[in-house]
Design a protein around this motif. Structure first.
Motif, PDB file in Angstrom:
ATOM      1  N   SER A   1      -0.578  -6.846  -3.334  1.00 23.21           N
ATOM      2  CA  SER A   1       0.387  -7.786  -2.756  1.00 23.21           C
ATOM      3  C   SER A   1      -0.394  -9.035  -2.241  1.00 23.21           C
ATOM      4  O   SER A   1      -0.449  -9.232  -1.068  1.00 23.21           O
ATOM      5  CB  SER A   1       0.968  -7.025  -1.497  1.00 23.21           C
ATOM      6  OG  SER A   1       0.207  -6.671  -0.549  1.00 23.21           O
TER       7      SER A   1
ATOM      8  N   ARG B   1      -7.567   2.462  -1.523  1.00 28.14           N
ATOM      9  CA  ARG B   1      -7.121   3.676  -2.121  1.00 28.14           C
ATOM     10  C   ARG B   1      -5.745   4.127  -1.141  1.00 28.14           C
ATOM     11  O   ARG B   1      -5.545   3.393  -0.183  1.00 28.14           O
ATOM     12  CB  ARG B   1      -8.082   5.066  -1.879  1.00 28.14           C
ATOM     13  CG  ARG B   1      -9.126   4.988  -3.114  1.00 28.14           C
ATOM     14  CD  ARG B   1      -8.693   5.739  -4.158  1.00 28.14           C
ATOM     15  NE  ARG B   1      -9.058   5.191  -5.495  1.00 28.14           N
ATOM     16  CZ  ARG B   1      -8.994   5.776  -6.728  1.00 28.14           C
ATOM     17  NH1 ARG B   1      -7.901   6.824  -6.913  1.00 28.14           N
ATOM     18  NH2 ARG B   1      -9.385   5.033  -7.918  1.00 28.14           N
TER      19      ARG B   1
ATOM     20  N   GLY C   1      -2.672  -8.021 -11.049  1.00 24.09           N
ATOM     21  CA  GLY C   1      -1.381  -8.064 -12.096  1.00 24.09           C
ATOM     22  C   GLY C   1      -0.148  -7.369 -11.283  1.00 24.09           C
ATOM     23  O   GLY C   1      -0.360  -6.627 -10.256  1.00 24.09           O
TER      24      GLY C   1
ATOM     25  N   ALA D   1      -9.705  -2.697 -10.476  1.00 22.37           N
ATOM     26  CA  ALA D   1      -9.411  -4.036 -10.709  1.00 22.37           C
ATOM     27  C   ALA D   1     -10.697  -4.728 -10.136  1.00 22.37           C
ATOM     28  O   ALA D   1     -11.083  -5.788 -10.342  1.00 22.37           O
ATOM     29  CB  ALA D   1      -8.436  -4.468  -9.359  1.00 22.37           C
TER      30      ALA D   1
HETATM   31  N1  SAH Z   1       0.978   0.204  -0.921  1.00 21.90           N
HETATM   32  C1  SAH Z   1       0.321  -0.801  -1.582  1.00 21.90           C
HETATM   33  C2  SAH Z   1      -0.325  -0.212  -3.122  1.00 21.90           C
HETATM   34  C3  SAH Z   1      -1.691   0.418  -2.651  1.00 21.90           C
HETATM   35  S1  SAH Z   1      -2.403   0.844  -3.986  1.00 21.90           S
HETATM   36  C4  SAH Z   1       1.582  -1.660  -2.125  1.00 21.90           C
HETATM   37  O1  SAH Z   1       2.528  -1.199  -2.558  1.00 21.90           O
HETATM   38  O2  SAH Z   1       1.193  -3.093  -2.314  1.00 21.90           O
HETATM   39  C5  SAH Z   1      -4.097   1.335  -3.375  1.00 21.90           C
HETATM   40  C6  SAH Z   1      -5.250   0.294  -3.548  1.00 21.90           C
HETATM   41  O3  SAH Z   1      -5.538   0.140  -5.063  1.00 21.90           O
HETATM   42  C7  SAH Z   1      -5.012  -1.214  -3.090  1.00 21.90           C
HETATM   43  O4  SAH Z   1      -5.565  -1.016  -1.862  1.00 21.90           O
HETATM   44  C8  SAH Z   1      -5.904  -1.884  -3.788  1.00 21.90           C
HETATM   45  O5  SAH Z   1      -7.229  -1.829  -3.743  1.00 21.90           O
HETATM   46  C9  SAH Z   1      -5.642  -1.206  -5.407  1.00 21.90           C
HETATM   47  N2  SAH Z   1      -4.643  -1.913  -6.200  1.00 21.90           N
HETATM   48  C10 SAH Z   1      -3.418  -1.234  -6.661  1.00 21.90           C
HETATM   49  N3  SAH Z   1      -2.893  -2.155  -7.578  1.00 21.90           N
HETATM   50  C11 SAH Z   1      -3.738  -3.079  -7.745  1.00 21.90           C
HETATM   51  C12 SAH Z   1      -3.351  -4.419  -8.226  1.00 21.90           C
HETATM   52  N4  SAH Z   1      -2.516  -4.704  -9.052  1.00 21.90           N
HETATM   53  N5  SAH Z   1      -4.428  -5.312  -8.110  1.00 21.90           N
HETATM   54  C13 SAH Z   1      -5.353  -5.179  -7.351  1.00 21.90           C
HETATM   55  N6  SAH Z   1      -5.745  -4.096  -6.601  1.00 21.90           N
HETATM   56  C14 SAH Z   1      -4.986  -3.216  -6.780  1.00 21.90           C
END
Ligand code: SAH
Length: 319
Positions: free
Chosen positions: A147, A171, A196, A206
């Protein structure tokens, strides 16, 4: 370039020892240090997460563990910052307004790890060719986050001018949102980037993606420096690249376009450029809309007109 990566799976980063990034490490061009966040915990379970304040599913990474780790990597003393707004967006203020560029304006200027936390802004032969491309601090703290604004070639180019990158891999449901805001208030150049519009399990992939994009732009990284000059997303008037072919010119009955074997370099260049324009207009019209019409050649403008674009204004407009 020094690269510190903090993760609960530091072993993941042995992947960076392969290929060109591995070579760059043995040449001493980059030094990668992967740290285990759990090394900064004090409890017997080495726990790095806790339940979300306000309730809800999943776990959130605790700010205290991150702070102990990041204070050490950034060379900062722990300090309370009660004035920090826990909801402010990081990108509300451009980097140049932060302490990274104006140490005198920092809330606590003396605390900045490197008080002269800027790189020489003299523009080197950067491949994005856009103003502000060297607006980056000497040390940058980066958190992958779905986000957040999208990581682009422009960001990769900008970050390739930093000396020290520190990555924090999230994580679970992610990390406590106060962590990046705190370090920004301490005068650090802090960035959050999404790679993305999808959700991964953690920031490790990432970070690998961002590192590949950043390090290949370092002088001396690529065997042939020319190969990063003409690429997709690269340059101030960025397009998707033309299609590429190699020998044999006829393979399984499919022959490459005649112009490519004509030996006429002018014609080949024009053919490729027209193809790049047509492919970009088709696949990524948003990139065509960002082109500067004045910087386009007469031939480019003719091609875009034939593709149904209006090119008399500042930027092309689809008719
Ligand atoms: N609850 C969050 C998702 C957390 S995923 C939400 O809905 O926005 C867990 C971690 O994975 C994140 O803190 C980030 O470090 C990584 N991550 C997951 N998707 C990502 C993406 N598209 N781009 C960059 N980092 C990502």
């Amino acid at each position: 370039m020094l690269i510190d990566i903090v993760s609960v799976f530091p072993e993941y980063f042995s992947v960076l020892d392969l290929s060109l990034l591995g070579k760059a490490q043995s040449k001493g061009l980059v030094e990668v240090r992967a740290h285990n966040l759990r090394d900064w915990t004090h409890d017997v379970h080495h726990s790095v997460d806790d339940t979300p304040v306000g309730g809800g599913a999943g776990m959130v990474m605790k700010p205290a563990v991150w702070a102990e780790c990041l204070d050490e990597l950034l060379g900062l003393e722990p300090q309370d910052m009660p004035q920090v707004d826990p909801t402010a967006e990081l990108w509300d203020e451009p980097v140049q307004d932060s302490a990274a560029e104006n140490p005198g304006d920092a809330a606590n200027p003396g605390d900045v790890a490197n008080p002269d936390n800027t790189v020489d802004s003299a523009d080197t032969a950067d491949s994005a060719g856009t103003a502000g491309i060297t607006d980056v601090a000497d040390t940058v703290l980066i958190f992958p986050n779905p986000s957040a604004p999208l990581f682009t070639q422009r960001d990769a180019t900008q970050l390739s001018h930093a000396r020290h990158l520190v990555f924090g891999c999230g994580r679970y449901e992610g990390y406590d949102a106060r962590v990046p805001r705190y370090y920004k208030a301490r005068g650090v150049d802090v960035r959050e980037y999404s790679i993305g519009d999808y959700v991964l399990n953690g920031g490790e992939v990432a970070v690998s993606v961002m590192l590949e994009a950043i390090t290949r732009l370092l002088p001396g990284f690529m065997g042939n420096p020319e190969s990063i000059v003409e690429e997709s997303y690269t340059g101030s008037n960025a397009l998707l690249e033309h299609l590429q072919y190699t020998r044999p010119t006829t393979w399984r009955g499919i022959t490459v376009p005649d112009v490519l074997t004509s030996g006429d370099h002018g014609k080949v260049d024009r053919y490729r450029r027209d193809q790049a324009l047509a492919r970009t207009a088709d696949i990524r019209p948003d990139l065509i809309e960002k082109l500067d019409c004045v910087a386009l050649s007469k031939a480019d403008r003719k091609t875009l007109i034939a593709l149904g674009w209006e090119v008399s204004g500042r930027n092309p407009r689809k008719l």
